[in-house]
Design a protein around this motif. Structure first.
Motif, PDB file in Angstrom:
ATOM      1  N   ASN A  49      -4.084   1.728   5.601  1.00 43.50           N
ATOM      2  CA  ASN A  49      -5.472   2.014   5.227  1.00 43.50           C
ATOM      3  C   ASN A  49      -5.611   2.332   3.752  1.00 43.50           C
ATOM      4  OD1 ASN A  49      -7.657   2.368   7.582  1.00 43.50           O
ATOM      5  ND2 ASN A  49      -5.604   2.666   8.395  1.00 43.50           N
ATOM      6  N   VAL A  50      -4.667   3.069   3.193  1.00 44.41           N
ATOM      7  CA  VAL A  50      -4.763   3.480   1.790  1.00 44.41           C
ATOM      8  C   VAL A  50      -4.635   2.276   0.863  1.00 44.41           C
ATOM      9  CG1 VAL A  50      -3.538   4.784  -0.012  1.00 44.41           C
ATOM     10  CG2 VAL A  50      -4.093   5.871   2.151  1.00 44.41           C
ATOM     11  N   THR A  51      -3.925   1.241   1.292  1.00 41.63           N
ATOM     12  CA  THR A  51      -3.826   0.047   0.445  1.00 41.63           C
ATOM     13  C   THR A  51      -5.130  -0.731   0.400  1.00 41.63           C
ATOM     14  OG1 THR A  51      -2.960  -1.277   2.280  1.00 41.63           O
ATOM     15  CG2 THR A  51      -1.347  -0.214   0.834  1.00 41.63           C
ATOM     16  N   MET A  53      -8.396   0.946   0.946  1.00 39.24           N
ATOM     17  CA  MET A  53      -9.566   1.785   0.651  1.00 39.24           C
ATOM     18  C   MET A  53      -9.137   3.108   0.038  1.00 39.24           C
ATOM     19  SD  MET A  53     -10.395   2.613   4.679  1.00 39.24           S
ATOM     20  CE  MET A  53     -10.145   0.939   5.165  1.00 39.24           C
ATOM     21  N   SER A  54     -10.096   3.942  -0.299  1.00 36.32           N
ATOM     22  CA  SER A  54      -9.795   5.243  -0.905  1.00 36.32           C
ATOM     23  C   SER A  54      -9.154   6.169   0.123  1.00 36.32           C
ATOM     24  CB  SER A  54     -11.081   5.891  -1.433  1.00 36.32           C
ATOM     25  OG  SER A  54     -11.898   6.316  -0.343  1.00 36.32           O
ATOM     26  N   TYR A  55      -8.554   7.245  -0.367  1.00 33.10           N
ATOM     27  CA  TYR A  55      -7.917   8.222   0.526  1.00 33.10           C
ATOM     28  C   TYR A  55      -8.941   8.822   1.487  1.00 33.10           C
ATOM     29  CZ  TYR A  55      -3.790   8.017  -2.440  1.00 33.10           C
ATOM     30  OH  TYR A  55      -2.685   7.593  -3.129  1.00 33.10           O
ATOM     31  N   ARG A  56     -10.112   9.141   0.982  1.00 31.12           N
ATOM     32  CA  ARG A  56     -11.151   9.737   1.817  1.00 31.12           C
ATOM     33  C   ARG A  56     -11.606   8.762   2.914  1.00 31.12           C
ATOM     34  NH1 ARG A  56     -13.718  14.303   0.500  1.00 31.12           N
ATOM     35  NH2 ARG A  56     -13.094  14.092  -1.661  1.00 31.12           N
ATOM     36  N   GLU A  57     -11.842   7.517   2.539  1.00 32.43           N
ATOM     37  CA  GLU A  57     -12.240   6.513   3.529  1.00 32.43           C
ATOM     38  C   GLU A  57     -11.114   6.249   4.531  1.00 32.43           C
ATOM     39  OE1 GLU A  57     -13.157   3.357   0.865  1.00 32.43           O
ATOM     40  OE2 GLU A  57     -15.294   3.852   0.787  1.00 32.43           O
ATOM     41  N   HIS A  72      -8.358  13.671   3.361  1.00 34.03           N
ATOM     42  CA  HIS A  72      -7.896  12.812   2.271  1.00 34.03           C
ATOM     43  C   HIS A  72      -6.686  13.386   1.551  1.00 34.03           C
ATOM     44  CE1 HIS A  72     -10.651  15.610   0.287  1.00 34.03           C
ATOM     45  NE2 HIS A  72     -10.009  15.352  -0.823  1.00 34.03           N
ATOM     46  N   TRP A  76      -3.093  11.573   0.903  1.00 28.21           N
ATOM     47  CA  TRP A  76      -2.471  11.539  -0.428  1.00 28.21           C
ATOM     48  C   TRP A  76      -1.057  12.102  -0.373  1.00 28.21           C
ATOM     49  CZ3 TRP A  76      -0.580  15.030  -4.030  1.00 28.21           C
ATOM     50  CH2 TRP A  76      -0.398  14.542  -5.321  1.00 28.21           C
TER      51      TRP A  76
END
Length: 99
Positions: A49-51, A53-57, A72, A76
């Motif tokens: 997922n982090v690749t 979108m953002s950490y929060r998303e 998030h 991280w």
């Protein structure tokens, strides 16, 4: 067939460097590589997922997909730990090459 539930007990100890560490003996016995309380499967989902979108998303997406609540900062931290493990492996390979 259905969901299998089990409890794991966490044990705390002080390592050789004087830092407090926590360990799941069951995870060690089964040779499960986890980061803190996060399982290997969940770690893989966080990385995927982090690749994208953002950490929060990514944290919100993980929660909606798995019903596992992470934030998030946890996402991280997982990525940082994975980066440290990769760096350690690269150092070991580098030492093997030069030896």
């Amino acid at each position: 067939m259905g969901t299998v539930e089990f409890d794991k007990r966490i044990y705390g100890h002080v390592n050789s460097e004087g830092k407090k560490e926590y360990v799941y003996l069951l995870d060690e016995y089964l040779k499960m590589d986890a980061i803190g309380h996060i399982s290997t499967n969940l770690i893989e989902k966080v990385v995927e997922n982090v690749t994208e979108m953002s950490y929060r998303e990514a944290a919100k997406n993980i929660e909606s997909l798995t019903n596992q609540s992470i934030n998030h900062t946890t996402a991280w931290n997982i990525i940082q730990k994975i980066g440290e493990k990769i760096a350690e492996l690269e150092n070991v390979k580098q030492q093997d090459i030069t030896s």
